[in-house]
Design a protein around this motif. Structure first.
Motif, PDB file in Angstrom:
ATOM      1  N   HIS A  89      -1.770  33.236  23.264  1.00 26.19           N
ATOM      2  CA  HIS A  89      -1.270  32.527  24.430  1.00 26.19           C
ATOM      3  C   HIS A  89      -0.057  33.267  24.985  1.00 26.19           C
ATOM      4  CE1 HIS A  89       1.005  31.019  20.971  1.00 26.19           C
ATOM      5  NE2 HIS A  89       1.987  30.704  21.807  1.00 26.19           N
ATOM      6  N   TYR A  90       0.346  32.881  26.182  1.00 29.28           N
ATOM      7  CA  TYR A  90       1.517  33.460  26.838  1.00 29.28           C
ATOM      8  C   TYR A  90       2.630  32.419  26.914  1.00 29.28           C
ATOM      9  CZ  TYR A  90      -1.823  36.961  28.606  1.00 29.28           C
ATOM     10  OH  TYR A  90      -2.779  37.934  28.719  1.00 29.28           O
ATOM     11  N   GLY A  91       3.880  32.876  26.814  1.00 28.58           N
ATOM     12  CA  GLY A  91       5.017  31.993  26.989  1.00 28.58           C
ATOM     13  C   GLY A  91       5.299  31.761  28.471  1.00 28.58           C
ATOM     14  N   PRO A  92       6.296  30.925  28.791  1.00 27.13           N
ATOM     15  CA  PRO A  92       6.520  30.528  30.177  1.00 27.13           C
ATOM     16  C   PRO A  92       7.235  31.548  31.048  1.00 27.13           C
ATOM     17  CG  PRO A  92       8.107  29.450  28.754  1.00 27.13           C
ATOM     18  CD  PRO A  92       7.148  30.177  27.853  1.00 27.13           C
ATOM     19  N   THR A  93       7.999  32.474  30.444  1.00 26.51           N
ATOM     20  CA  THR A  93       8.814  33.374  31.261  1.00 26.51           C
ATOM     21  C   THR A  93       9.173  34.638  30.483  1.00 26.51           C
ATOM     22  OG1 THR A  93      10.898  33.549  32.508  1.00 26.51           O
ATOM     23  CG2 THR A  93      10.934  32.226  30.498  1.00 26.51           C
ATOM     24  N   ASN A  94       9.519  35.675  31.234  1.00 23.12           N
ATOM     25  CA  ASN A  94       9.980  36.921  30.618  1.00 23.12           C
ATOM     26  C   ASN A  94      11.499  37.022  30.600  1.00 23.12           C
ATOM     27  OD1 ASN A  94      10.121  37.196  33.471  1.00 23.12           O
ATOM     28  ND2 ASN A  94      10.195  39.428  33.272  1.00 23.12           N
ATOM     29  N   CYS A  95      12.198  35.928  30.962  1.00 19.67           N
ATOM     30  CA  CYS A  95      13.668  35.991  30.991  1.00 19.67           C
ATOM     31  C   CYS A  95      14.270  35.738  29.612  1.00 19.67           C
ATOM     32  CB  CYS A  95      14.227  35.003  32.008  1.00 19.67           C
ATOM     33  SG  CYS A  95      14.187  33.267  31.499  1.00 19.67           S
ATOM     34  N   ARG A  96      13.436  35.532  28.619  1.00 19.62           N
ATOM     35  CA  ARG A  96      13.948  35.242  27.283  1.00 19.62           C
ATOM     36  C   ARG A  96      13.328  36.175  26.239  1.00 19.62           C
ATOM     37  NH1 ARG A  96      10.816  29.488  25.918  1.00 19.62           N
ATOM     38  NH2 ARG A  96       8.851  30.405  25.223  1.00 19.62           N
ATOM     39  N   ILE A  97      14.025  36.311  25.134  1.00 24.88           N
ATOM     40  CA  ILE A  97      13.531  37.021  23.955  1.00 24.88           C
ATOM     41  C   ILE A  97      13.470  35.998  22.828  1.00 24.88           C
ATOM     42  CG2 ILE A  97      13.884  38.923  22.335  1.00 24.88           C
ATOM     43  CD1 ILE A  97      13.395  39.781  25.250  1.00 24.88           C
ATOM     44  N   ARG A  98      12.356  35.938  22.153  1.00 23.88           N
ATOM     45  CA  ARG A  98      12.193  34.964  21.068  1.00 23.88           C
ATOM     46  C   ARG A  98      12.564  35.622  19.738  1.00 23.88           C
ATOM     47  NH1 ARG A  98       8.095  30.126  21.299  1.00 23.88           N
ATOM     48  NH2 ARG A  98       9.969  29.373  22.368  1.00 23.88           N
TER      49      ARG A  98
ATOM     50  N   CYS B 219      10.384  45.628  30.273  1.00 23.18           N
ATOM     51  CA  CYS B 219       9.367  44.863  29.549  1.00 23.18           C
ATOM     52  C   CYS B 219       8.873  45.658  28.348  1.00 23.18           C
ATOM     53  CB  CYS B 219       8.198  44.496  30.477  1.00 23.18           C
ATOM     54  SG  CYS B 219       7.403  45.897  31.284  1.00 23.18           S
ATOM     55  N   LYS B 220       9.059  45.084  27.186  1.00 24.60           N
ATOM     56  CA  LYS B 220       8.507  45.645  25.964  1.00 24.60           C
ATOM     57  C   LYS B 220       8.214  44.496  25.025  1.00 24.60           C
ATOM     58  CE  LYS B 220      13.183  46.852  24.349  1.00 24.60           C
ATOM     59  NZ  LYS B 220      14.034  47.952  23.822  1.00 24.60           N
ATOM     60  N   PRO B 221       7.113  44.565  24.301  1.00 24.92           N
ATOM     61  CA  PRO B 221       6.706  43.445  23.449  1.00 24.92           C
ATOM     62  C   PRO B 221       7.683  43.153  22.317  1.00 24.92           C
ATOM     63  CG  PRO B 221       4.869  44.947  23.842  1.00 24.92           C
ATOM     64  CD  PRO B 221       6.100  45.639  24.319  1.00 24.92           C
ATOM     65  N   TRP B 222       8.221  44.212  21.702  1.00 23.50           N
ATOM     66  CA  TRP B 222       9.072  44.049  20.528  1.00 23.50           C
ATOM     67  C   TRP B 222      10.482  44.557  20.809  1.00 23.50           C
ATOM     68  CZ3 TRP B 222       6.929  41.331  16.642  1.00 23.50           C
ATOM     69  CH2 TRP B 222       5.529  41.307  16.551  1.00 23.50           C
ATOM     70  N   TYR B 223      11.462  43.905  20.209  1.00 22.83           N
ATOM     71  CA  TYR B 223      12.856  44.320  20.355  1.00 22.83           C
ATOM     72  C   TYR B 223      13.459  44.595  18.982  1.00 22.83           C
ATOM     73  CZ  TYR B 223      13.025  43.310  25.319  1.00 22.83           C
ATOM     74  OH  TYR B 223      12.810  43.348  26.670  1.00 22.83           O
ATOM     75  N   ASN B 224      14.397  45.536  18.949  1.00 16.73           N
ATOM     76  CA  ASN B 224      15.058  45.884  17.697  1.00 16.73           C
ATOM     77  C   ASN B 224      16.302  45.034  17.499  1.00 16.73           C
ATOM     78  OD1 ASN B 224      13.224  47.971  17.095  1.00 16.73           O
ATOM     79  ND2 ASN B 224      14.341  49.380  18.428  1.00 16.73           N
ATOM     80  N   PHE B 225      16.496  44.623  16.277  1.00 16.44           N
ATOM     81  CA  PHE B 225      17.675  43.832  15.922  1.00 16.44           C
ATOM     82  C   PHE B 225      18.953  44.614  16.204  1.00 16.44           C
ATOM     83  CE2 PHE B 225      20.756  43.028  12.418  1.00 16.44           C
ATOM     84  CZ  PHE B 225      21.235  41.809  12.879  1.00 16.44           C
ATOM     85  N   ASP B 226      18.913  45.939  16.033  1.00 18.61           N
ATOM     86  CA  ASP B 226      20.107  46.766  16.215  1.00 18.61           C
ATOM     87  C   ASP B 226      20.668  46.646  17.623  1.00 18.61           C
ATOM     88  OD1 ASP B 226      19.819  47.598  13.644  1.00 18.61           O
ATOM     89  OD2 ASP B 226      18.787  49.462  14.139  1.00 18.61           O
ATOM     90  N   GLY B 227      19.785  46.361  18.593  1.00 16.24           N
ATOM     91  CA  GLY B 227      20.250  46.262  19.971  1.00 16.24           C
ATOM     92  C   GLY B 227      20.888  44.928  20.288  1.00 16.24           C
TER      93      GLY B 227
END
Length: 321
Positions: free
Chosen positions: A232-241, A128-136
């Motif tokens: 607000h919170y999204g519905p699930t942590n199984c996705r990255i927006r 779990c991390k709020p932000w993701y890098n495009f490089d990954g």
């Protein structure tokens, strides 16, 4: 005798004054505690109510309808067991089973340590991390290729002023937030897709894009000037927006888990929307426009993705604008 009476009188006065001061101190502490609790409760209420001010107009939305707890407890367990009967592989779905059990107890956020609080289901064991890098996520590079990017922008320009034709207005306390779905909760919006064929082609070429599952969306999102999409919170942590910024005027920013970042045109922005997040267009002129799409969390196996899709299949939206 007079001295003794005077001493007793002074002692009595001293004790009374001390008790009075102690009583006043206790009263002050009690008042301060009550005021503090009231402020905290108001803050908590504001946070809980914030999600009420930014929901879509669809009664079938997986996030917005979750406010009414429409899914009966136990249904997910039955569906997951059915999936295993059809496909086998029970041992490969251990964390999905644990997540469904947590859903049944209504403990839909993380274990109390993470700041993630998805409104529908929390998949255990994912980083779990709020932000993701495009490089990954190199598979997204097709989105930022200059030719693709310009063609996506040109298709948006063709449909941006077709008000009432595919556009849906979401509820916000201030300003205006408009969305134009190409895929809505896993369901392809054929009419809209026909007007943006190249954009759809690019989206469908992206392997981690969520297909056939109600957690998967792809849309143009427009925030008009002086608009605030409340936290607000999204519905699930199984996705990255993923946001593909197309037009970004001054005064626009996105905050996820307390950290603000600014959109930059043709620079992908990826985040986990199960963390508390909000967005602004504080400018006076110009719309903030992004192409937004949902991707599978990179740690989910293909089999786990298939199981989640079986549990939360695409939703046919009947009330698209």
């Amino acid at each position: 005798m007079a001295e003794e009476d005077n001493f007793l009188s002074q002692s009595y006065s001293f004790v009374c004054n001390g008790l009075l001061k102690a009583l006043i101190a206790v009263i002050v502490v009690l008042i301060a505690t009550l005021v503090s609790k009231k402020v905290n409760n108001q803050g908590d209420a504001a946070k809980s109510n914030s999600d009420e001010t930014n929901f879509c107009s669809s009664s079938q939305c997986i996030r917005c309808s979750s406010r009414n707890n429409t899914m009966a407890i136990g249904v997910l367990s039955q569906k997951l067991n059915e999936f295993v009967r059809i496909r086998g592989g029970r041992a490969k779905l251990e964390r999905i089973y644990k997540s469904v059990q947590q859903y049944k107890t209504k403990a839909r956020n993380a274990d109390g340590v993470s700041a993630q609080k998805p409104t529908v289901i929390y998949i255990k064991g994912l980083s779990c991390k709020p932000w993701y890098n495009f490089d990954g996520l190199e598979l997204l590079r097709t989105l930022s290729v200059e030719l693709n990017y310009e063609l996506i922008k040109s298709e948006f320009k063709r449909i941006r002023f077709n008000k009432g034709e595919g556009w849906v207005k979401n509820t916000t306390p201030d300003g205006e937030w408009l969305v134009y779905h190409l895929f809505n909760q896993g369901e392809k919006v054929t009419r809209n897709c026909n007007l943006c064929p190249y954009t759809v082609q690019v989206i469908e070429s992206i392997e981690p894009f969520i297909r056939g599952c109600s957690f998967g969306n792809a849309l143009f999102s427009v925030i008009r000037p002086r608009t605030h999409i409340t936290e607000h919170y999204g519905p699930t942590n199984c996705r990255i927006r993923c946001h593909v910024p197309l037009f970004v005027p001054k005064g626009c920013c996105l905050r996820v888990n307390g950290v603000e970042r600014k959109w930059k045109e043709n620079e992908l922005l990826l985040f986990d929307d199960s963390f508390l997040h909000e967005a602004w267009n504080r400018g006076m002129d110009g719309d903030r426009v992004v192409l937004m799409l949902d991707l599978w969390h990179p740690e989910l196996s293909c089999f786990e993705r298939e199981a989640i899709t079986f549990l939360f299949p695409s939703v046919v939206i009947n009330d698209m604008g």
